[in-house]
Every structure is written in structure tokens, then in C-alpha cells.
Enzyme design. Structure first.
Site, PDB file in Angstrom:
ATOM      1  N   PRO A 183       0.824  -1.213   0.000  1.00  0.00           N
ATOM      2  CA  PRO A 183       0.000   0.000   0.000  1.00  0.00           C
ATOM      3  C   PRO A 183       0.861   1.267   0.000  1.00  0.00           C
ATOM      4  O   PRO A 183       0.414   2.340  -0.362  1.00  0.00           O
ATOM      5  CB  PRO A 183      -0.802  -0.101   1.303  1.00  0.00           C
ATOM      6  CG  PRO A 183      -0.476  -1.396   1.920  1.00  0.00           C
ATOM      7  CD  PRO A 183       0.667  -1.997   1.216  1.00  0.00           C
TER       8      PRO A 183
ATOM      9  N   GLU B  21       1.419  -7.792   7.820  1.00  0.00           N
ATOM     10  CA  GLU B  21       1.651  -6.342   7.704  1.00  0.00           C
ATOM     11  C   GLU B  21       2.747  -6.046   6.679  1.00  0.00           C
ATOM     12  O   GLU B  21       3.207  -4.918   6.568  1.00  0.00           O
ATOM     13  CB  GLU B  21       2.074  -5.786   9.069  1.00  0.00           C
ATOM     14  CG  GLU B  21       0.988  -5.866  10.128  1.00  0.00           C
ATOM     15  CD  GLU B  21      -0.276  -5.120   9.713  1.00  0.00           C
ATOM     16  OE1 GLU B  21      -1.350  -5.736   9.718  1.00  0.00           O
ATOM     17  OE2 GLU B  21      -0.175  -3.934   9.357  1.00  0.00           O
TER      18      GLU B  21
ATOM     19  N   ARG C  42      -0.821  -8.125 -21.504  1.00  0.00           N
ATOM     20  CA  ARG C  42      -1.686  -7.766 -22.638  1.00  0.00           C
ATOM     21  C   ARG C  42      -0.943  -6.879 -23.643  1.00  0.00           C
ATOM     22  O   ARG C  42      -1.356  -6.740 -24.798  1.00  0.00           O
ATOM     23  CB  ARG C  42      -2.961  -7.075 -22.180  1.00  0.00           C
ATOM     24  CG  ARG C  42      -2.778  -5.688 -21.618  1.00  0.00           C
ATOM     25  CD  ARG C  42      -4.084  -5.119 -21.105  1.00  0.00           C
ATOM     26  NE  ARG C  42      -4.968  -4.706 -22.157  1.00  0.00           N
ATOM     27  CZ  ARG C  42      -4.942  -3.502 -22.746  1.00  0.00           C
ATOM     28  NH1 ARG C  42      -4.021  -2.615 -22.385  1.00  0.00           N
ATOM     29  NH2 ARG C  42      -5.784  -3.187 -23.696  1.00  0.00           N
TER      30      ARG C  42
ATOM     31  N   ASP D  66      -5.996   2.082 -26.145  1.00  0.00           N
ATOM     32  CA  ASP D  66      -6.918   1.926 -25.024  1.00  0.00           C
ATOM     33  C   ASP D  66      -6.793   3.111 -24.054  1.00  0.00           C
ATOM     34  O   ASP D  66      -5.945   3.970 -24.225  1.00  0.00           O
ATOM     35  CB  ASP D  66      -6.677   0.580 -24.330  1.00  0.00           C
ATOM     36  CG  ASP D  66      -5.295   0.510 -23.714  1.00  0.00           C
ATOM     37  OD1 ASP D  66      -4.905  -0.557 -23.260  1.00  0.00           O
ATOM     38  OD2 ASP D  66      -4.615   1.562 -23.710  1.00  0.00           O
TER      39      ASP D  66
HETATM   40  C1  LIG Z   1       0.876  -1.013   6.973  1.00  0.00           C
HETATM   41  O1  LIG Z   1      -0.391  -1.132   6.356  1.00  0.00           O
HETATM   42  C2  LIG Z   1      -0.671  -2.314   5.734  1.00  0.00           C
HETATM   43  C3  LIG Z   1       0.353  -3.117   5.248  1.00  0.00           C
HETATM   44  C4  LIG Z   1       0.016  -4.338   4.631  1.00  0.00           C
HETATM   45  C5  LIG Z   1      -1.314  -4.717   4.521  1.00  0.00           C
HETATM   46  C6  LIG Z   1      -1.695  -6.032   3.898  1.00  0.00           C
HETATM   47  N1  LIG Z   1      -0.713  -6.408   2.883  1.00  0.00           N
HETATM   48  C7  LIG Z   1       0.280  -7.318   3.080  1.00  0.00           C
HETATM   49  C8  LIG Z   1       1.012  -7.406   1.919  1.00  0.00           C
HETATM   50  C9  LIG Z   1       0.445  -6.540   0.967  1.00  0.00           C
HETATM   51  C10 LIG Z   1       0.747  -6.204  -0.362  1.00  0.00           C
HETATM   52  C11 LIG Z   1       0.006  -5.239  -1.005  1.00  0.00           C
HETATM   53  C12 LIG Z   1      -1.056  -4.603  -0.346  1.00  0.00           C
HETATM   54  C13 LIG Z   1      -1.806  -3.530  -1.030  1.00  0.00           C
HETATM   55  C14 LIG Z   1      -1.475  -2.931  -2.212  1.00  0.00           C
HETATM   56  C15 LIG Z   1      -2.456  -1.938  -2.428  1.00  0.00           C
HETATM   57  N2  LIG Z   1      -2.544  -1.052  -3.513  1.00  0.00           N
HETATM   58  N3  LIG Z   1      -3.290  -1.976  -1.411  1.00  0.00           N
HETATM   59  N4  LIG Z   1      -2.904  -2.939  -0.537  1.00  0.00           N
HETATM   60  C16 LIG Z   1      -1.402  -4.949   0.965  1.00  0.00           C
HETATM   61  C17 LIG Z   1      -0.646  -5.913   1.611  1.00  0.00           C
HETATM   62  C18 LIG Z   1      -2.311  -3.917   4.994  1.00  0.00           C
HETATM   63  C19 LIG Z   1      -1.982  -2.704   5.603  1.00  0.00           C
END
Ligand SMILES: COc1ccc(Cn2ccc3ccc(-c4cc(N)[nH]n4)cc32)cc1
Length: 239
Positions: free
Chosen positions: A85, A112, A154, A169
Site C-alpha cells: 500500500p 503487515e 496484454r 486503449d
Molecule cells: C501497513 O499497512 C498495511 C500493510 C500491509 C497490509 C496487507 N498487505 C500485506 C502485503 C500486501 C501487499 C500489497 C497490499 C496492497 C497494495 C495496495 N494497492 N493496497 N494494498 C497490501 C498488503 C495492509 C496494511
């Protein structure tokens, strides 16, 4: 191109072998390997996570297990992609860049996330991207990998039946795609716009551009700020 994915839920990546992507694999346009991170665990419990230093909620994925997995899966031409994220935005431009790579390895975190030293260590040997597919929080990286692999593959020659559509696209010219229509000409008293049945292709092209501009202005005005100079002509600005 070869794509490898490391995950504790290998079955989550089964859709990679379906439909268009599955056919691309069968035709040898891409090679795909999915690996279970637990194959590199060292203990009887096959542990992949541990409590976070400094306290805080949840668990963090262990560096030793990830280090051994990436040592085994990555090679000299690898770009490592880590969904998170907290990553840089994955965009159509990212997909175009990834489509030029020889070998992509996707590291799917859970809990996490992955101990940051795994990324730091890998960055000593290869390019590493920490990427986000959008401003919302998932439970792990697997869904993000499905999105990124589809957007990337793609674009490879021969994958899409109609290659022109990859260039034309949404986002390729910086604007959103306008509306599309097919038969019947009238459906539930809704008619196809007259211009599309006119046969006048100059008029049709102009109408489609106007629709794309209007839709972009309404839904994604931020994209208009990013258009390269000269993209919009005087006629566009009158929309
Ligand atoms: C510190 O805050 C958080 C840290 C990890 C997580 C859960 N989590 C664990 C691995 C993982 C990989 C990608 C993502 C992700 C990517 C996008 N665009 N949204 N969420 C989420 C992910 C939740 C919250």
C-alpha cells in the site's frame, strides 16, 4: 518474458493460467512460475512471520525465508516487484515498462508486509520496485499481482487478438475511453448515437474524441493536468 510469483497462497494465482493469459503461456509468449514461500522455511512449523520490532499490530514476514526464496527465484536479468500500500503508483506507463523486461519476479506479502531488509538486500543485486495498485488496502499482494500481470502481459506482441487496442486503449493517449455500442440499434428504447451509424469516419473520430474529453473532464480531471503539451488542440479546448 518470464514471470515468477512467490506467495504463501499459490492457488490464488491460478487465474494466471486461465483465458487470455493462459493462452499466452500455451503459445510460449510468456513463461510463468508460481512458488510457495513455505518451500524455503526452515522449521517444523514452516513459519513465515514473526512479531514486529517496536511493537504494533499484526505480524511481519521473516527476512530469512524471503531471502532464500528470492535467491532461488531471481536471476541476473530480474526486476523484483513488491506490491505494497506504501508503493509508487502502478500505472499504464509502469505496465509498458514492465512489458519490456526479460524477467519479472513478484513478491507477494501478507500480514503487515515483508521485513524491509529483504527489499534493501535485493536492491544490492537487482532493480526493485515497491508498487501500489491504488489507494485502498488489500489483505495481501496476490490480487495486486494478478492486476499488474494482466496489465503488462496484454501489451506483449501477439497476446491480444487486436493489437491496435493496446495502443488506443484508455490512458494510452492520456484520456479515458469513451462509450462503446454494438447491435441492436435500439435496445429498451435506447438508440445508438446517430453519428456512429453515419459512416462518416472523420465525424465519428471527432465525436469519439469529444466523448473521451468530456468523460475525462468529468471523471478524471487530474489526467488533463498531466497531458503532454500540444495534446489538446483548439477544437478540443472548445469541448
Ligand atoms: C501497513 O499497512 C498495511 C500493510 C500491509 C497490509 C496487507 N498487505 C500485506 C502485503 C500486501 C501487499 C500489497 C497490499 C496492497 C497494495 C495496495 N494497492 N493496497 N494494498 C497490501 C498488503 C495492509 C496494511
Amino acid at each position: 518474458m518470464r514471470i515468477d510469483v512467490v506467495t504463501i497462497f499459490p492457488e490464488y494465482l491460478d487465474p494466471l493460467r486461465a483465458a487470455l493469459l493462459g493462452r499466452a503461456i500455451e503459445r510460449g509468449l510468456i513463461e510463468v512460475g508460481v512458488h510457495d514461500l513455505r518451500d524455503w522455511t526452515h522449521d517444523v512449523h514452516r513459519a513465515v512471520d514473526d512479531a514486529p520490532y517496536g511493537g504494533g499490530p499484526g505480524m511481519v514476514m521473516k527476512p530469512q525465508v524471503w531471502g532464500d526464496a528470492l535467491d532461488a527465484v531471481c536471476g541476473p536479468d530480474t526486476r523484483l516487484v513488491v506490491p505494497t500500500p506504501a508503493g509508487r503508483p502502478f500505472t499504464q506507463e509502469t505496465a509498458r515498462a514492465y512489458a519490456r523486461e526479460q524477467h519479472l519476479v513478484f513478491a507477494c506479502g501478507r500480514y503487515e508486509g515483508i521485513d524491509q531488509r529483504v527489499i534493501e538486500d535485493a536492491a544490492r543485486r537487482m532493480p526493485v520496485d515497491e508498487v501500489s495498485i491504488g489507494d485502498y488496502v488489500l489483505v495481501g499482494g496476490e490480487a495486486a499481482v494478478l492486476v499488474m500481470v494482466e496489465a503488462t502481459v496484454r501489451l506483449l506482441p501477439g497476446v491480444l487478438g487486436n493489437p491496435v487496442s493496446a495502443e488506443q486503449d484508455s490512458f494510452s493517449d492520456g484520456l479515458l475511453e469513451g462509450p462503446s455500442y454494438t447491435r441492436p440499434e435500439v435496445w429498451r428504447d435506447l438508440a445508438v448515437p446517430e453519428v456512429l451509424r453515419s459512416g462518416n469516419h472523420a465525424l465519428i473520430d471527432r465525436w469519439r474524441r469529444d466523448q473521451a474529453l468530456e468523460r475525462t473532464l468529468l471523471r478524471r480531471p487530474d489526467l488533463l493536468d498531466r497531458l503532454p503539451d500540444g495534446t489538446l488542440d483548439q477544437r478540443d479546448l472548445a469541448v
